[in-house]
Write a protein that holds these residues in place. Structure first.
Motif, short mmCIF file in Angstrom:
data_model
loop_
_atom_site.label_atom_id
_atom_site.label_comp_id
_atom_site.label_asym_id
_atom_site.label_seq_id
_atom_site.Cartn_x
_atom_site.Cartn_y
_atom_site.Cartn_z
N GLY A 286 0.74 -1.37 -0.11
CA GLY A 286 0.03 -0.03 0.15
C GLY A 286 0.71 1.18 0.04
O GLY A 286 0.48 2.27 -0.78
N VAL A 287 1.93 1.23 0.91
CA VAL A 287 2.71 2.58 1.02
C VAL A 287 3.47 2.86 -0.32
O VAL A 287 3.63 3.89 -0.89
N MET A 288 3.84 1.81 -1.07
CA MET A 288 4.52 2.05 -2.36
C MET A 288 3.53 2.38 -3.44
O MET A 288 3.90 3.07 -4.46
N GLY A 289 2.29 2.14 -3.32
CA GLY A 289 1.29 2.43 -4.06
C GLY A 289 1.27 4.01 -3.90
O GLY A 289 0.80 4.83 -4.94
N ILE A 290 1.43 4.81 -2.69
CA ILE A 290 1.33 5.90 -2.53
C ILE A 290 2.40 6.72 -3.45
O ILE A 290 2.09 7.84 -3.99
N VAL A 291 3.56 6.12 -3.24
CA VAL A 291 5.00 6.65 -4.14
C VAL A 291 4.46 6.55 -5.42
O VAL A 291 4.74 7.39 -6.53
#
Length: 437
Positions: free
Chosen positions: A268-273
């Motif tokens: 999920g957090v890499m989806g933000i990036v």
């Protein structure tokens, strides 16, 4: 000046538009992130109801399918009344569906409460909220969408470990009850959806509603949109499988429950990036004409990463996959409404997004159960992830096949066609090397 040009000129590219972005950001958390976190309940449902993989996977499939299948209904309500009404009604329905799911006595009950009712609520919220961002932004559209759609990644990053903790503390029933209360925040998001033109008038008048619908959906005759639509079918078939089976696969190779939830968080957090960086890059003036190439690049690398999952046998190896897949999934999610808007124009964006989501419905419905059936039959997840990866890669290959069949060859190396062709050849070469090794 055309209607699309007038709409683009009217977009303020700021002001209250950033509140619309904030509302869409929270909407994606409450819809797409919650849908992804349903996979964390997978083994809980399977053990409680003594079910196999295939039958249990229908729950996640129905949530995704109903959300996408009913997306045109969300677009219609948003166009006919207002996005505010659509999002607030959807918030009430999805919250009710999650609360009722906490009292489930069978899988069939969850099919209706979590799959149908909650999915319908999400459908009424998601498309109108996303379309509102497009109506408020023109020059900074990709960046605005990147921020808004990053809610899916941030929500997954935060909710995945929280949901796992809630299950441990309050069981899956208590966790669903709390998620139901969380989804009620969609009503607040709906309140932020102030129409750009407050007093929108129906120019066609009463009695000319068929004519009105024909105008709303005239974009279906645009060849470029039809071309994209075909590729969406392959993409939708593959992209939901990792979100359903990453946690069960991790647990099957000895990864702990907390580490499995952490993989979803990192995804999920890499989806933000991916959301924000691809959005910012695609807004650069020199690259704005090649957004479709950026979109296909993200999709191709996302599919390629799935082919390596069967070779990953511990948490340390699955972590890079989670980061890589999450990044390019976030990139494609941010660019999908952008390339749709570039294709049909801002005038038809809401209706076009409804159709795009509708095209995702059936693949979303059948792909997780098919993958589950493969797991039941083979006793491993290898076939499921290979099917997922090749399906996503077929998105590029189908686009290339159609464009080479129905488009005259061009000699200019700077055209999007040649960039797509170059990347597709490179991707095909990589696949051949993987096959040979």
């Amino acid at each position: 000046m055309t209607q699309d040009q007038r709409s683009a000129a009217a977009a303020p590219d700021g002001g209250w538009g950033w509140m619309i972005v904030a509302g869409c950001f929270i909407t994606t958390i409450c819809t797409r992130a919650v849908t992804r976190c349903v996979s964390i309940f997978f083994l809980e449902f399977q053990m409680h109801f003594s079910s196999d993989y295939s039958r249990t996977a229908w729950i996640h499939s129905l949530v995704d399918c109903t959300t996408m299948l009913c997306a045109p209904l969300g677009s219609y309500i948003g166009n006919r009344f207002s996005c505010r009404v659509a999002v607030m009604v959807g918030g009430l329905l999805s919250s009710l569906g999650l609360i009722l799911s906490s009292f489930a006595s069978s899988l069939e009950y969850l099919y209706l409460s979590l799959g149908i009712l909650t999915g319908l609520g999400f459908a009424l919220c998601y498309t109108p909220a996303v379309a509102m961002v497009g109506s408020y932004f023109s020059e900074r559209k990709a960046l605005a969408y990147g921020i808004a759609m990053s809610g899916s990644g941030i929500g997954t990053f935060v909710l995945a470990p929280v949901v796992q903790l809630l299950i441990e503390l309050y069981s899956w029933r208590g966790a669903l009850l709390i998620l139901g209360g969380f989804a009620s925040h969609l009503c607040v998001c709906g309140a932020l959806m102030r129409p750009l033109n407050r007093h929108r008038q129906n120019q066609d008048g009463e009695g000319r509603e068929e004519e009105y619908c024909c105008k709303e959906y005239s974009f279906l005759l645009i060849p470029d949109f039809l071309l994209l639509s075909v590729s969406f079918l392959f993409l939708a078939f593959g992209c939901s499988v990792p979100f359903v089976y990453l946690v069960p696969y991790s647990l099957s190779i000895g990864v702990s429950h907390q580490q499995a939830a952490l993989l979803m968080s990192f995804l999920g957090v890499m989806g933000i990036v991916g959301n924000i960086t691809f959005g910012w890059i695609s807004d650069r003036r020199c690259l704005r004409a090649y957004r479709i190439v950026s979109y296909l690049l993200a999709v191709g690398l996302e599919g390629l990463s799935c082919l390596f999952v069967p070779l990953l046998w511990n948490f340390s190896l699955l972590l890079p996959f989670s980061l890589f897949y999450g990044y390019f999934d976030g990139a494609y999610v941010a660019l999908l409404p952008v390339v749709t808007s570039d294709t049909v124009g801002p005038t038809y964006l809401s209706s076009a997004l409804g159709v795009v989501c509708f095209l995702h419905a059936i693949p979303y419905l059948i792909s997780p159960p098919i993958a589950g059936w493969l797991v039941d039959q083979t006793g491993s997840y290898t076939a499921a992830f290979l099917l997922c990866g090749f399906s996503i890669i077929c998105t590029i290959l189908s686009y290339l096949l159609i464009i080479t069949t129905y488009t005259e060859p061009v000699n200019n190396l700077n055209t999007p066609f040649n960039l797509v062709f170059f990347f597709s050849c490179l991707l095909w070469s990589c696949l051949n090397k993987i096959t040979l090794t």
